[in-house]
Design a protein around this motif. Structure first.
Motif, short mmCIF file in Angstrom:
data_model
loop_
_atom_site.label_atom_id
_atom_site.label_comp_id
_atom_site.label_asym_id
_atom_site.label_seq_id
_atom_site.Cartn_x
_atom_site.Cartn_y
_atom_site.Cartn_z
N ARG A 95 7.53 18.01 -81.20
CA ARG A 95 8.58 17.11 -80.70
C ARG A 95 9.50 17.84 -79.73
O ARG A 95 9.88 17.30 -78.69
CB ARG A 95 9.39 16.55 -81.86
N SER A 96 9.85 19.05 -80.09
CA SER A 96 10.76 19.83 -79.25
C SER A 96 10.10 20.17 -77.90
O SER A 96 10.74 20.09 -76.85
CB SER A 96 11.19 21.11 -79.97
N ASP A 101 12.29 21.44 -75.05
CA ASP A 101 13.29 22.14 -75.88
C ASP A 101 14.72 21.81 -75.48
O ASP A 101 15.64 22.59 -75.73
CB ASP A 101 13.08 23.67 -75.81
N VAL A 102 14.90 20.64 -74.87
CA VAL A 102 16.24 20.21 -74.47
C VAL A 102 16.76 19.24 -75.53
O VAL A 102 16.12 18.22 -75.81
CB VAL A 102 16.22 19.52 -73.10
N GLU A 106 19.41 14.18 -73.00
CA GLU A 106 18.62 14.74 -71.90
C GLU A 106 17.18 14.99 -72.32
O GLU A 106 16.23 14.71 -71.58
CB GLU A 106 19.26 16.03 -71.40
N GLY A 107 17.00 15.51 -73.54
CA GLY A 107 15.65 15.74 -74.04
C GLY A 107 14.89 14.45 -74.27
O GLY A 107 13.68 14.37 -73.99
N ASP A 108 15.57 13.42 -74.76
CA ASP A 108 14.93 12.12 -74.95
C ASP A 108 14.45 11.54 -73.62
O ASP A 108 13.39 10.92 -73.55
CB ASP A 108 15.90 11.14 -75.62
N GLU A 109 15.23 11.75 -72.57
CA GLU A 109 14.85 11.24 -71.25
C GLU A 109 13.63 11.99 -70.71
O GLU A 109 12.75 11.39 -70.07
CB GLU A 109 16.03 11.38 -70.28
N ILE A 110 13.55 13.29 -70.97
CA ILE A 110 12.37 14.05 -70.54
C ILE A 110 11.11 13.53 -71.24
O ILE A 110 10.07 13.33 -70.60
CB ILE A 110 12.58 15.55 -70.84
N ALA A 111 11.21 13.28 -72.54
CA ALA A 111 10.07 12.75 -73.28
C ALA A 111 9.70 11.36 -72.79
O ALA A 111 8.51 11.03 -72.66
CB ALA A 111 10.39 12.72 -74.78
N ARG A 112 10.71 10.54 -72.50
CA ARG A 112 10.43 9.18 -72.01
C ARG A 112 9.67 9.22 -70.70
O ARG A 112 8.70 8.47 -70.50
CB ARG A 112 11.75 8.41 -71.84
N LYS A 113 10.09 10.08 -69.77
CA LYS A 113 9.42 10.17 -68.47
C LYS A 113 7.99 10.67 -68.63
O LYS A 113 7.08 10.19 -67.93
CB LYS A 113 10.21 11.09 -67.54
N ARG A 114 7.78 11.61 -69.53
CA ARG A 114 6.42 12.12 -69.72
C ARG A 114 5.49 11.04 -70.28
O ARG A 114 4.35 10.88 -69.83
CB ARG A 114 6.46 13.31 -70.69
N SER A 135 12.52 3.08 -73.92
CA SER A 135 13.02 4.03 -74.92
C SER A 135 11.87 4.51 -75.79
O SER A 135 10.87 3.82 -75.96
CB SER A 135 14.10 3.37 -75.81
N VAL A 136 12.05 5.72 -76.30
CA VAL A 136 11.05 6.35 -77.17
C VAL A 136 11.77 6.97 -78.35
O VAL A 136 12.79 7.65 -78.18
CB VAL A 136 10.25 7.44 -76.42
#
Length: 290
Positions: A95-96, A101-102, A106-114, A135-136
């Motif tokens: 998950r991290s 690792d953000v 900000e980390g949720d947005e990185i995961a969403r874009k991926r 949203s994720v």
């Protein structure tokens, strides 16, 4: 003296045909302008407002309540508490890494874009429009293993370990897209669709085969049972101005497709680190899958 009428007087057959065509045209207009969307950006028009409720917080509370009571079998031949603790740490690492690792938003947005980039890379472009991930929720927990048992030794001298697995979490995904109608012309109309998909429950038996001592490339193999239980919760909206909410057939289609993908990828193989390089391990896995 008779006077001719200034307008056309159709025969009965012509009137019947004209009446049927009028009904078809009216039906087409109702579908196109009431349910379908001709704009290439339906989610940016005032005719569409996303109304799918994201009940993440409620499902988090339910998830915590369900996991307060362990469901371990007292007759299990081996305890798996230590393995569950290790598995939870491994899942948290994934998950991290998905968030680079953000922490935080900000980390949720990185995961969403991926996830959005991956979803658009695999979508059938001719039938499904660009997918927007709103949203994720990557969840809070990990699968719980219990009832560990050792099967008889295989022909190569290795043993197979089998677990029962149960997974309930707050995993959810909210997205918007459109189904494309390509008749009579390409992208003639769009049917806007908004979905929220969340995991309710997953149960299965999982077998783990350690690598054989005679194997050139030691590989750990995990296989889930083909009779696994998968329950998903979906909320949906379909349509432009008039909307259809929570269509049962759409839920069945989504659950069937997820089950099909899991069944097709029921076996995972992991080369043991430090014993071989990655390249020969990948070749051995590919050869065994053929």
């Amino acid at each position: 003296m008779t006077s001719s009428l200034p307008f056309f007087q159709p025969t009965f057959t012509q009137g019947l045909i004209i009446g049927q065509l009028s009904i078809l045209v009216l039906l087409g207009m109702v579908l196109k302008y009431l349910f379908l969307e001709t704009s290439p950006y339906p989610y940016q028009t005032p005719s569409y407002h996303q109304q799918v409720d994201n009940d993440t917080f409620l499902r988090q509370k339910n998830f915590q309540a369900r996991n307060n009571a362990p469901r371990h079998d007292p007759d299990a031949c081996e305890s798996t508490e230590w393995f569950n603790t290790l598995l939870k740490e491994i899942v948290d690492v994934y998950r991290s890494k998905l968030k680079d690792d953000v922490p935080g938003i900000e980390g949720d947005e990185i995961a969403r874009k991926r996830i959005e980039a991956y979803a658009n890379a695999i979508r059938p472009a001719g039938f499904v429009d660009h997918i927007i991930i709103h949203s994720v929720n990557l969840g809070l927990s990990a699968p719980t293993l219990y009832n560990a048992r050792i099967r008889q030794a295989q022909q190569d001298g290795s043993s197979e370990i089998e677990f029962d697995a149960s997974y309930t979490d707050t995993l959810s995904l909210s997205l918007s897209t459109s189904y494309l109608f390509n008749y009579p012309t390409t992208s003639f109309a769009r049917l806007p669709i908004s979905l929220t998909i969340s995991l309710s429950q997953f149960k299965s038996s999982i077998s783990m085969c350690p690598p054989s001592t005679t194997s050139v490339v030691p590989v750990l193999t995990l296989t889930i049972s083909p009779n696994f239980v998968l329950d998903l919760s979906t909320t949906s909206l379909m349509g432009s101005r008039a909307k259809l909410a929570n269509v049962p057939k759409l839920h069945e289609l989504i659950q069937h497709q997820v089950r099909r993908v899991l069944a097709a990828r029921a076996t995972w193989k992991f080369p043991l680190p430090g014993l071989n390089s990655t390249s020969p391990a990948e070749k051995e896995i590919h050869r065994s899958d053929l």
